[in-house]
Design an enzyme around this catalytic site. Structure first.
Site, PDB file in Angstrom:
ATOM      1  N   ARG A 110       0.854  -1.183   0.000  1.00 61.01           N
ATOM      2  CA  ARG A 110       0.000   0.000   0.000  1.00 61.01           C
ATOM      3  C   ARG A 110       0.898   1.245   0.000  1.00 61.01           C
ATOM      4  O   ARG A 110       1.984   1.229   0.599  1.00 61.01           O
ATOM      5  CB  ARG A 110      -0.838  -0.064   1.282  1.00 61.01           C
ATOM      6  CG  ARG A 110      -1.930   0.955   1.407  1.00 61.01           C
ATOM      7  CD  ARG A 110      -3.107   0.616   0.584  1.00 61.01           C
ATOM      8  NE  ARG A 110      -4.261   1.440   0.927  1.00 61.01           N
ATOM      9  CZ  ARG A 110      -5.134   1.864   0.021  1.00 61.01           C
ATOM     10  NH1 ARG A 110      -5.007   1.538  -1.253  1.00 61.01           N
ATOM     11  NH2 ARG A 110      -6.177   2.568   0.388  1.00 61.01           N
ATOM     12  N   THR A 383      -9.427   0.303  -9.611  1.00 62.02           N
ATOM     13  CA  THR A 383      -8.621  -0.774  -9.024  1.00 62.02           C
ATOM     14  C   THR A 383      -8.765  -1.993  -9.926  1.00 62.02           C
ATOM     15  O   THR A 383      -9.612  -2.019 -10.812  1.00 62.02           O
ATOM     16  CB  THR A 383      -9.084  -1.086  -7.574  1.00 62.02           C
ATOM     17  OG1 THR A 383      -8.996   0.096  -6.792  1.00 62.02           O
ATOM     18  CG2 THR A 383      -8.319  -2.180  -6.904  1.00 62.02           C
ATOM     19  N   THR A 401      -4.053  -0.904  -7.282  1.00 63.76           N
ATOM     20  CA  THR A 401      -4.868   0.279  -7.545  1.00 63.76           C
ATOM     21  C   THR A 401      -4.046   1.555  -7.661  1.00 63.76           C
ATOM     22  O   THR A 401      -2.940   1.648  -7.119  1.00 63.76           O
ATOM     23  CB  THR A 401      -5.898   0.455  -6.400  1.00 63.76           C
ATOM     24  OG1 THR A 401      -6.758   1.533  -6.713  1.00 63.76           O
ATOM     25  CG2 THR A 401      -5.253   0.704  -5.059  1.00 63.76           C
ATOM     26  N   ASN A 403      -6.321   4.178  -7.231  1.00 59.62           N
ATOM     27  CA  ASN A 403      -7.509   4.828  -6.667  1.00 59.62           C
ATOM     28  C   ASN A 403      -8.440   5.311  -7.767  1.00 59.62           C
ATOM     29  O   ASN A 403      -8.936   4.505  -8.532  1.00 59.62           O
ATOM     30  CB  ASN A 403      -7.146   5.940  -5.686  1.00 59.62           C
ATOM     31  CG  ASN A 403      -8.311   6.245  -4.751  1.00 59.62           C
ATOM     32  OD1 ASN A 403      -9.194   5.417  -4.586  1.00 59.62           O
ATOM     33  ND2 ASN A 403      -8.344   7.411  -4.166  1.00 59.62           N
ATOM     34  N   ASP A 425      -8.109   8.192   0.212  1.00 59.68           N
ATOM     35  CA  ASP A 425      -8.608   7.073   1.020  1.00 59.68           C
ATOM     36  C   ASP A 425      -8.424   7.316   2.523  1.00 59.68           C
ATOM     37  O   ASP A 425      -8.939   6.574   3.347  1.00 59.68           O
ATOM     38  CB  ASP A 425      -7.915   5.754   0.627  1.00 59.68           C
ATOM     39  CG  ASP A 425      -8.632   5.044  -0.522  1.00 59.68           C
ATOM     40  OD1 ASP A 425      -9.697   5.517  -0.948  1.00 59.68           O
ATOM     41  OD2 ASP A 425      -8.118   4.005  -0.984  1.00 59.68           O
ATOM     42  N   SER A 454      -7.750   0.611   3.196  1.00 56.78           N
ATOM     43  CA  SER A 454      -8.151   0.087   1.889  1.00 56.78           C
ATOM     44  C   SER A 454      -9.354  -0.834   2.044  1.00 56.78           C
ATOM     45  O   SER A 454      -9.655  -1.292   3.146  1.00 56.78           O
ATOM     46  CB  SER A 454      -6.980  -0.704   1.304  1.00 56.78           C
ATOM     47  OG  SER A 454      -7.361  -1.336   0.117  1.00 56.78           O
ATOM     48  N   SER A 455     -10.012  -1.085   0.929  1.00 56.41           N
ATOM     49  CA  SER A 455     -11.065  -2.108   0.926  1.00 56.41           C
ATOM     50  C   SER A 455     -10.619  -3.348   0.142  1.00 56.41           C
ATOM     51  O   SER A 455     -11.399  -4.288  -0.008  1.00 56.41           O
ATOM     52  CB  SER A 455     -12.330  -1.562   0.261  1.00 56.41           C
ATOM     53  OG  SER A 455     -12.852  -0.507   1.011  1.00 56.41           O
ATOM     54  N   GLY A 474     -13.606  -2.188  -6.887  1.00 53.77           N
ATOM     55  CA  GLY A 474     -14.963  -1.668  -6.618  1.00 53.77           C
ATOM     56  C   GLY A 474     -15.071  -0.826  -5.372  1.00 53.77           C
ATOM     57  O   GLY A 474     -16.151  -0.716  -4.806  1.00 53.77           O
ATOM     58  N   GLY A 475     -13.932  -0.239  -4.905  1.00 52.60           N
ATOM     59  CA  GLY A 475     -14.005   0.643  -3.742  1.00 52.60           C
ATOM     60  C   GLY A 475     -14.630  -0.062  -2.554  1.00 52.60           C
ATOM     61  O   GLY A 475     -14.356  -1.235  -2.283  1.00 52.60           O
TER      62      GLY A 475
HETATM   63  N1  GLY Z   1      -8.339   2.811  -3.320  1.00 51.02           N
HETATM   64  C1  GLY Z   1      -9.208   1.725  -3.172  1.00 51.02           C
HETATM   65  C2  GLY Z   1      -8.915   0.874  -1.982  1.00 51.02           C
HETATM   66  O1  GLY Z   1      -7.771   0.671  -1.653  1.00 51.02           O
HETATM   67  O2  GLY Z   1      -9.799   0.410  -1.332  1.00 51.02           O
END
Ligand code: GLY
Length: 591
Positions: A110, A383, A401, A403, A425, A454-455, A474-475
């Protein structure tokens, strides 16, 4: 400490406020075991968001590489052919299974906040959140992690030299590939931002003409940057020529990056979250992803209920109630584990899930207002994800990703590297909605060196006779898509059926189920509304609902059925350029 107290208060409030769900049938939690099981897969399977990336992975496997070398090839090729979604200027989470040791690990690549990125930097003169700064250009970018992940994957887990597994990406960057509809459409929507920066104009407006579907898109500067990475490893990106150009480009655009913070980037090895769900071992992403904790909460809330035996409306009701509760917790408790104390043990425990389950009414929606707290971040839809299994049984689930569409829009001149806008984020101003209309809190507040929540939820499932890798972009909807995928596999669906499943989503606030077309019928929607749910179906936006006139996600999954010894791969039919392929090994490894 604070978060524990809040958690206890929340549980108490829920328990006294709502009735227990006693009327629902419980289900057995074991799965039948087949008598004879294959020891290793008959070949390899790869599913990714672009067929050229899938082919790159298969090429590297054919050259003697393993799943980790293939992951380098797929990830780097996605970085070239899907700049809309991910790239060297972004980051990712890579869930790995090493067949020989039997160990699972998550590589956390990340991005992190630069030293200059204090919360004040994101406020305008009036003290309001400066959305342009958080979503576009130099201040929106975190220090990239993806190149370091490629080096780590090749060096620690792969068999081939980095230059060999990066070769397909370098070739495609130099020779080009045809622009597809989503890429051209995304460019049109972000062009105003991307045109601000000379380095970006150089790549996307080569002859003064914007990219269009069918054009051959060449990125010679990116090919050169990849070659430096191939030749020099970590130093080829984080020190020397590329680092100098990145810093110069960011700082000329008004940002403040230093050589020290680039050279200090480190991939972190994280212990994945692991839980049992109805006879499956589910292995998934720990913080700084919110995905694994939320997935564990949802699955453990749902586990005792036999969802297949319920009518559709009750099944969706219960899944929605599990989503609502997990997303509420996501908002308050989760952030970078190196900076905040996360009550992970409690949140992922069966006892906690049981407490939450007891607050679910069998026939009535819980108003989200009854669950104390404030709204949760809704992130972007970009992503990308890839899933790999090789003939030795090694596995990689990689979600990566930049973003938003095309990240920050900024390419530092001469690098070809489109930087992320992952700073958005973070909860940049506690209590102020971000670009997606939502709030954030202390756990995810920005700090120099801290990774934003993050998701991304790369996930493995293993039963005695089946092995699965799945994930999707998909966020904030990533986690519920993975949940529906896990439930789909548990219900006996194939990889392709799981990738195609129609989707619905609830994230606590806004207090509504949003659904894709086909997720459920108007009759089921009516039953859900009678239970007290607000349902936003496609087309409802005009009436003020969130709705979903578009589809979402791009789920990529592979599965190996050890009983029939069949490998399969599923690529989301919503993405016409995706690639899911299975190759059967001519000479499979000996058990
Ligand atoms: N930027 C999308 C995530 O990391 O969840």
């Amino acid at each position: 400490m604070k978060s524990r107290k809040r958690l206890a208060g929340f549980l108490f409030a829920c328990t006294v406020a709502l009735l227990p769900a006693t009327a629902l049938a419980l289900s057995p939690q074991t799965r039948p075991v087949s008598a004879s099981l294959a020891a290793h897969p008959p070949g390899a399977a790869i599913a990714s968001g672009h067929h050229l990336a899938t082919d790159a992975g298969l090429q590297v496997l054919a050259e003697g590489g393993n799943a980790f070398d293939a992951a380098v090839a797929v990830s780097s090729t996605l970085s070239v052919v899907e700049p809309i979604s991910s790239g060297l200027g972004g980051g990712g989470l890579f869930l790995l299974h090493d067949a020989r040791s039997g160990k699972d690990v998550m590589l956390d690549a990340r991005e992190y906040a630069p030293e200059s990125a204090t919360p004040e930097q994101f406020l305008d003169k009036k003290g309001e959140l400066d959305r342009d700064r958080s979503m576009n250009g130099p201040w929106s970018a975190g220090i990239p992690g993806l190149p370091a992940a490629l080096v780590e994957l090749a060096g620690k887990y792969g068999r081939l030299p980095l230059r060999q597994s990066l070769a397909p990406a370098i070739r495609i960057a130099r020779e080009g590939f045809p622009v597809y509809a989503r890429m051209a459409k995304g460019y049109a929507s972000r062009r105003e931002i991307m045109d601000r920066y000379p380095g970006t104009r150089e790549v996307y407006l080569r002859n003064g003409k914007p990219i269009a579907e069918g054009d051959i898109f060449r990125q010679p500067e990116l090919a050169h940057t990849l070659e430096l990475l191939a030749a020099e490893g970590f130093d080829g990106f984080y020190r020397g020529e590329t680092a100098r150009k990145l810093i110069k480009g960011v700082n000329q655009a008004g940002g403040r990056w230093t050589a020290r913070e680039l050279a200090a980037y480190q991939v972190k090895q994280r212990t994945p979250i692991s839980l049992d769900y109805r006879g499956w071992k589910v292995t998934t992403a720990p913080p700084p992803s919110s995905g694994g904790i939320a997935l564990a909460e949802m699955l453990q809330i749902l586990e005792p209920w036999n969802l297949q035996e319920l009518d559709e409306a009750h099944r969706i009701h219960l899944v929605t109630e599990a989503m609502r509760r997990a997303y509420r917790d996501r908002t308050f408790f989760l952030g970078d584990p190196d900076f905040v104390e996360i009550p992970q043990k409690v949140l992922t425990s069966r006892d906690y899930a049981q407490g939450l389950r007891a607050t679910i009414h069998p026939d009535k929606a819980t108003p989200s207002d009854l669950l104390s707290g404030k709204p949760t971040p809704l992130e972007d839809d970009e992503t990308t994800h890839f899933s790999i299994i090789d003939a030795e049984g090694n596995r990689v689930g990689g979600t990566q990703t930049v973003n938003l569409l095309y990240g920050s829009g900024l390419i530092p001149p001469g690098t070809g590297v489109l930087l992320n806008d992952e700073m958005d984020d973070f909860a940049l101003k506690p209590g102020t909605p971000n670009a997606f209309g939502v709030m954030g809190y202390e756990a995810n507040a920005p700090k120099p060196g801290k990774r934003m929540l993050s998701s991304m939820t790369p996930t493995f499932m293993e039963s005695p006779d089946k092995v699965v890798v799945l994930g999707t972009p998909g966020g904030s909807r990533i986690i519920t898509m993975v949940l529906l995928g896990v439930l789909g596999y548990d219900a006996g669906l194939s990889a392709q059926q799981v990738a195609a499943l129609p989707r619905y989503h609830h994230q606590w606030l806004p207090d509504a189920i949003s659904a894709e077309s086909g997720a459920f019928s108007p009759e089921v929607a009516k039953t859900l509304e009678a239970m007290g749910h607000e349902v936003d179906l496609p087309g409802d936006e005009a009436a003020g609902g969130r709705g979903s006139s578009h589809v979402w996600g791009n789920l990529q999954t592979v599965a190996w059925d050890r009983a029939s010894d069949v490998l399969s791969a599923g690529s989301d039919p919503r993405n016409p350029v995706g690639g899911a392929k299975v190759v059967i090994a001519a000479d499979p490894p000996k058990p």
